[in-house]
Scaffold this motif. Structure first.
Motif, PDB file in Angstrom:
ATOM      1  N   HIS A  54     -23.096  41.516 -37.426  1.00 22.39           N
ATOM      2  CA  HIS A  54     -23.133  40.261 -38.176  1.00 22.39           C
ATOM      3  C   HIS A  54     -23.676  39.114 -37.326  1.00 22.39           C
ATOM      4  CE1 HIS A  54     -21.698  36.759 -40.483  1.00 22.39           C
ATOM      5  NE2 HIS A  54     -21.701  37.568 -41.533  1.00 22.39           N
ATOM      6  N   HIS A  55     -23.028  38.901 -36.172  1.00 24.65           N
ATOM      7  CA  HIS A  55     -23.507  37.872 -35.241  1.00 24.65           C
ATOM      8  C   HIS A  55     -22.822  38.048 -33.891  1.00 24.65           C
ATOM      9  CE1 HIS A  55     -19.743  35.944 -36.641  1.00 24.65           C
ATOM     10  NE2 HIS A  55     -19.738  35.358 -35.450  1.00 24.65           N
ATOM     11  N   ASN A  56     -23.333  37.375 -32.893  1.00 23.02           N
ATOM     12  CA  ASN A  56     -22.653  37.266 -31.602  1.00 23.02           C
ATOM     13  C   ASN A  56     -22.673  35.806 -31.177  1.00 23.02           C
ATOM     14  OD1 ASN A  56     -25.242  36.792 -30.600  1.00 23.02           O
ATOM     15  ND2 ASN A  56     -25.460  38.831 -29.705  1.00 23.02           N
ATOM     16  N   ASP A  57     -22.378  35.534 -29.920  1.00 23.03           N
ATOM     17  CA  ASP A  57     -22.298  34.152 -29.466  1.00 23.03           C
ATOM     18  C   ASP A  57     -23.655  33.462 -29.420  1.00 23.03           C
ATOM     19  OD1 ASP A  57     -19.592  34.387 -29.164  1.00 23.03           O
ATOM     20  OD2 ASP A  57     -19.672  34.809 -27.002  1.00 23.03           O
ATOM     21  N   PHE A  58     -24.721  34.236 -29.518  1.00 24.06           N
ATOM     22  CA  PHE A  58     -26.052  33.673 -29.309  1.00 24.06           C
ATOM     23  C   PHE A  58     -26.926  33.645 -30.562  1.00 24.06           C
ATOM     24  CE2 PHE A  58     -24.554  35.964 -25.533  1.00 24.06           C
ATOM     25  CZ  PHE A  58     -24.410  34.898 -24.659  1.00 24.06           C
ATOM     26  N   ARG A  59     -26.719  34.590 -31.466  1.00 22.68           N
ATOM     27  CA  ARG A  59     -27.571  34.642 -32.655  1.00 22.68           C
ATOM     28  C   ARG A  59     -26.894  35.460 -33.743  1.00 22.68           C
ATOM     29  NH1 ARG A  59     -31.337  39.284 -32.000  1.00 22.68           N
ATOM     30  NH2 ARG A  59     -30.608  40.492 -30.213  1.00 22.68           N
ATOM     31  N   LYS A  60     -27.520  35.471 -34.913  1.00 23.21           N
ATOM     32  CA  LYS A  60     -26.953  36.196 -36.044  1.00 23.21           C
ATOM     33  C   LYS A  60     -27.962  37.203 -36.581  1.00 23.21           C
ATOM     34  CE  LYS A  60     -28.399  32.680 -39.407  1.00 23.21           C
ATOM     35  NZ  LYS A  60     -27.941  31.736 -40.445  1.00 23.21           N
ATOM     36  N   ASN A  61     -27.451  38.162 -37.313  1.00 21.85           N
ATOM     37  CA  ASN A  61     -28.293  39.157 -37.959  1.00 21.85           C
ATOM     38  C   ASN A  61     -28.890  38.534 -39.217  1.00 21.85           C
ATOM     39  OD1 ASN A  61     -29.446  41.328 -39.277  1.00 21.85           O
ATOM     40  ND2 ASN A  61     -27.630  42.635 -39.190  1.00 21.85           N
ATOM     41  N   GLU A  62     -30.149  38.198 -39.172  1.00 25.42           N
ATOM     42  CA  GLU A  62     -30.801  37.504 -40.280  1.00 25.42           C
ATOM     43  C   GLU A  62     -30.865  38.349 -41.549  1.00 25.42           C
ATOM     44  OE1 GLU A  62     -34.609  36.293 -38.885  1.00 25.42           O
ATOM     45  OE2 GLU A  62     -33.799  34.895 -37.385  1.00 25.42           O
ATOM     46  N   TYR A  63     -30.796  39.668 -41.417  1.00 22.62           N
ATOM     47  CA  TYR A  63     -30.902  40.542 -42.587  1.00 22.62           C
ATOM     48  C   TYR A  63     -29.632  40.551 -43.423  1.00 22.62           C
ATOM     49  CZ  TYR A  63     -35.172  42.019 -40.332  1.00 22.62           C
ATOM     50  OH  TYR A  63     -36.417  42.023 -39.756  1.00 22.62           O
ATOM     51  N   ILE A  64     -28.518  40.050 -42.854  1.00 22.48           N
ATOM     52  CA  ILE A  64     -27.295  39.927 -43.642  1.00 22.48           C
ATOM     53  C   ILE A  64     -27.530  38.972 -44.806  1.00 22.48           C
ATOM     54  CG2 ILE A  64     -24.907  39.090 -43.654  1.00 22.48           C
ATOM     55  CD1 ILE A  64     -25.090  41.734 -42.282  1.00 22.48           C
ATOM     56  N   GLU A  65     -28.066  37.795 -44.492  1.00 27.91           N
ATOM     57  CA  GLU A  65     -28.304  36.802 -45.536  1.00 27.91           C
ATOM     58  C   GLU A  65     -29.496  37.158 -46.417  1.00 27.91           C
ATOM     59  OE1 GLU A  65     -28.560  32.788 -44.297  1.00 27.91           O
ATOM     60  OE2 GLU A  65     -26.676  32.798 -43.193  1.00 27.91           O
ATOM     61  N   SER A  66     -30.564  37.654 -45.814  1.00 19.25           N
ATOM     62  CA  SER A  66     -31.788  37.881 -46.574  1.00 19.25           C
ATOM     63  C   SER A  66     -31.721  39.111 -47.475  1.00 19.25           C
ATOM     64  CB  SER A  66     -32.982  38.014 -45.622  1.00 19.25           C
ATOM     65  OG  SER A  66     -32.852  39.168 -44.802  1.00 19.25           O
ATOM     66  N   HIS A  67     -30.866  40.084 -47.126  1.00 18.97           N
ATOM     67  CA  HIS A  67     -30.822  41.318 -47.911  1.00 18.97           C
ATOM     68  C   HIS A  67     -29.405  41.776 -48.253  1.00 18.97           C
ATOM     69  CE1 HIS A  67     -34.968  41.441 -46.455  1.00 18.97           C
ATOM     70  NE2 HIS A  67     -35.222  42.316 -47.398  1.00 18.97           N
ATOM     71  N   TRP A  68     -28.581  42.041 -47.221  1.00 26.09           N
ATOM     72  CA  TRP A  68     -27.329  42.747 -47.449  1.00 26.09           C
ATOM     73  C   TRP A  68     -26.256  41.910 -48.135  1.00 26.09           C
ATOM     74  CZ3 TRP A  68     -28.209  47.606 -47.221  1.00 26.09           C
ATOM     75  CH2 TRP A  68     -29.094  48.139 -46.275  1.00 26.09           C
ATOM     76  N   SER A  69     -26.436  40.607 -48.234  1.00 23.08           N
ATOM     77  CA  SER A  69     -25.404  39.726 -48.801  1.00 23.08           C
ATOM     78  C   SER A  69     -25.153  39.979 -50.289  1.00 23.08           C
ATOM     79  CB  SER A  69     -25.776  38.257 -48.582  1.00 23.08           C
ATOM     80  OG  SER A  69     -27.022  37.956 -49.183  1.00 23.08           O
ATOM     81  N   LYS A  70     -25.995  40.734 -50.957  1.00 21.77           N
ATOM     82  CA  LYS A  70     -25.779  41.060 -52.378  1.00 21.77           C
ATOM     83  C   LYS A  70     -24.631  42.048 -52.563  1.00 21.77           C
ATOM     84  CE  LYS A  70     -28.447  43.992 -54.547  1.00 21.77           C
ATOM     85  NZ  LYS A  70     -29.629  44.659 -55.168  1.00 21.77           N
ATOM     86  N   PHE A  71     -24.195  42.670 -51.443  1.00 25.61           N
ATOM     87  CA  PHE A  71     -23.110  43.643 -51.491  1.00 25.61           C
ATOM     88  C   PHE A  71     -21.847  43.042 -50.868  1.00 25.61           C
ATOM     89  CE2 PHE A  71     -27.103  46.133 -51.035  1.00 25.61           C
ATOM     90  CZ  PHE A  71     -27.091  46.748 -52.280  1.00 25.61           C
ATOM     91  N   ASN A  72     -20.748  43.792 -50.897  1.00 28.19           N
ATOM     92  CA  ASN A  72     -19.502  43.353 -50.273  1.00 28.19           C
ATOM     93  C   ASN A  72     -19.630  43.461 -48.759  1.00 28.19           C
ATOM     94  OD1 ASN A  72     -18.224  43.075 -52.837  1.00 28.19           O
ATOM     95  ND2 ASN A  72     -17.896  45.284 -52.888  1.00 28.19           N
ATOM     96  N   ILE A  73     -19.142  42.442 -48.041  1.00 29.42           N
ATOM     97  CA  ILE A  73     -19.268  42.425 -46.585  1.00 29.42           C
ATOM     98  C   ILE A  73     -17.913  42.129 -45.946  1.00 29.42           C
ATOM     99  CG2 ILE A  73     -20.335  41.291 -44.588  1.00 29.42           C
ATOM    100  CD1 ILE A  73     -22.762  40.724 -46.303  1.00 29.42           C
ATOM    101  N   LEU A  74     -17.539  42.954 -44.975  1.00 27.52           N
ATOM    102  CA  LEU A  74     -16.343  42.747 -44.163  1.00 27.52           C
ATOM    103  C   LEU A  74     -16.769  42.606 -42.714  1.00 27.52           C
ATOM    104  CD1 LEU A  74     -14.156  45.584 -45.721  1.00 27.52           C
ATOM    105  CD2 LEU A  74     -13.952  43.135 -46.199  1.00 27.52           C
ATOM    106  N   THR A  75     -16.020  41.846 -41.927  1.00 27.85           N
ATOM    107  CA  THR A  75     -16.382  41.646 -40.517  1.00 27.85           C
ATOM    108  C   THR A  75     -15.163  41.762 -39.610  1.00 27.85           C
ATOM    109  OG1 THR A  75     -16.098  39.238 -40.644  1.00 27.85           O
ATOM    110  CG2 THR A  75     -18.307  40.112 -41.090  1.00 27.85           C
ATOM    111  N   ARG A  76     -15.419  42.094 -38.366  1.00 26.44           N
ATOM    112  CA  ARG A  76     -14.392  42.071 -37.319  1.00 26.44           C
ATOM    113  C   ARG A  76     -15.096  42.089 -35.973  1.00 26.44           C
ATOM    114  NH1 ARG A  76     -11.619  47.772 -35.871  1.00 26.44           N
ATOM    115  NH2 ARG A  76     -11.699  46.726 -33.867  1.00 26.44           N
ATOM    116  N   GLU A  77     -14.446  41.568 -34.956  1.00 29.37           N
ATOM    117  CA  GLU A  77     -15.047  41.535 -33.626  1.00 29.37           C
ATOM    118  C   GLU A  77     -14.886  42.891 -32.949  1.00 29.37           C
ATOM    119  OE1 GLU A  77     -15.199  38.006 -30.647  1.00 29.37           O
ATOM    120  OE2 GLU A  77     -13.517  39.246 -29.987  1.00 29.37           O
ATOM    121  N   HIS A  78     -15.911  43.283 -32.217  1.00 32.31           N
ATOM    122  CA  HIS A  78     -15.878  44.556 -31.510  1.00 32.31           C
ATOM    123  C   HIS A  78     -16.621  44.407 -30.189  1.00 32.31           C
ATOM    124  CE1 HIS A  78     -15.529  48.800 -30.837  1.00 32.31           C
ATOM    125  NE2 HIS A  78     -16.837  48.988 -30.837  1.00 32.31           N
TER     126      HIS A  78
END
Length: 306
Positions: A232-256
């Motif tokens: 999804h993202h880290n301290d420096f940047r984010k995954n741009e494809y989450i917003e541009s494509h995958w956001s139409k589906f259900n999204i869960l996040t957690r730190e790893h």
């Protein structure tokens, strides 16, 4: 009670061992279809969920050959023990010279046991190939790598996988993710763990925008549910494809935190994402408060859903 997670005999960067309970929590209790993985890697997720039927695929033929060899009985716990004890003794005597001998032999002959050897004796447990298809991970600099306890650990892992494959209907294929997803039918669940776009080069093939969008299109058109692991993202940047494509589906996040990289400064936490078509309203996963609450299972067998 802590979740007991089976650890497979094959190691790889980005392995989902500590994320298995999170992923498994999304699988319906009454799931009876076929579990499908276009990017099986080590197989850790499927081997823990242990569905009745599974289609396990990867473009890396050596991973497919390794698990197929266990399934067919070409590799048994006893055969693996004798092989690792023999080659481990020579490694202890000759050091990196023997590692590179086995690596060269594997690159020429592609024997599954040689693949296991270089995987477990290579630097940082990584799987990486050059453009000509040659395994190119350097030696881990530990001549005593295959001490008795370590060999027993690997043998137990092989024994566990052998028991699962002996009681379940698992089909292994070396093919593209498009071909694999096309085999899915209503009632199946597709689990995808592709190389993370803009994060790391894949261990066998490259991964770029064309592949990411191709995967999005294939999953969007599929007749069954899917679960996708990505970042999804880290301290420096984010995954741009989450917003541009995958956001139409259900999204869960957690730190790893991934232990990937040659030095600690290159090993940073990221926020992991699960993208899924499965309804997350009933999602009830509780994060372990400490790592000790997540038990990694080594010597005994853990079956998931029957």
């Amino acid at each position: 009670m802590a979740k007991k997670v089976l650890v497979p005999p094959m190691k790889s960067q980005g392995i989902k061992t500590k994320l298995v309970p999170w992923i498994e929590s999304l699988v319906p209790e009454d799931f009876s279809g076929r579990w499908i993985e276009p990017f099986m890697g080590t197989g850790v997720v499927a081997f823990n969920i242990a569905p009745r039927k599974a289609l396990m695929c990867d473009t890396n033929p050596h991973i497919i050959n390794f698990y197929s060899a266990i399934q067919s009985g070409e590799i048994t716990p006893d055969i693996a023990r004798k092989f690792l004890e023999k080659e481990g003794a020579i490694l202890l005597e000759k050091g990196d010279e023997h590692y590179y001998h086995i690596r060269d032999r594997f690159n020429e002959e592609h024997a599954p046991l040689d693949f296991l050897f270089v995987n477990r004796a290579g630097f940082n447990g990584m799987i990486r190939f050059n453009r000509k298809g040659g395994f190119n991970i350097p030696f881990c600099k530990k001549p005593n790598r295959f001490a008795k306890a370590y060999v027993t650990k690997i043998v137990n892992q092989i024994s566990t996988i052998s028991q699962i494959l002996g009681t379940k209907d698992f089909d292994f294929k070396c093919q593209s993710f498009e071909e694999t997803i096309n085999e899915a039918k209503a009632g199946d669940i597709i689990y995808c763990d592709p190389p993370y776009i803009d994060r790391h080069v894949d261990y066998f093939n490259s991964w770029d925008e064309e592949h990411e969008i191709g995967l999005f299109d294939s999953l969007s058109e599929s007749a069954c549910d899917f679960i996708l692991s990505t970042w999804h993202h880290n301290d420096f940047r984010k995954n741009e494809y989450i917003e541009s494509h995958w956001s139409k589906f259900n999204i869960l996040t957690r730190e790893h935190f991934y232990h990937v990289g040659g030095s600690e400064k290159n090993r940073n936490p990221i926020v992991e994402a699960i993208v899924t078509t499965i309804d997350t309203k009933e999602y009830k996963y509780k994060e372990p408060e400490t790592q000790e609450q997540l038990t990694l299972l080594e010597p005994t067998l853990h079956y998931g859903r029957a």
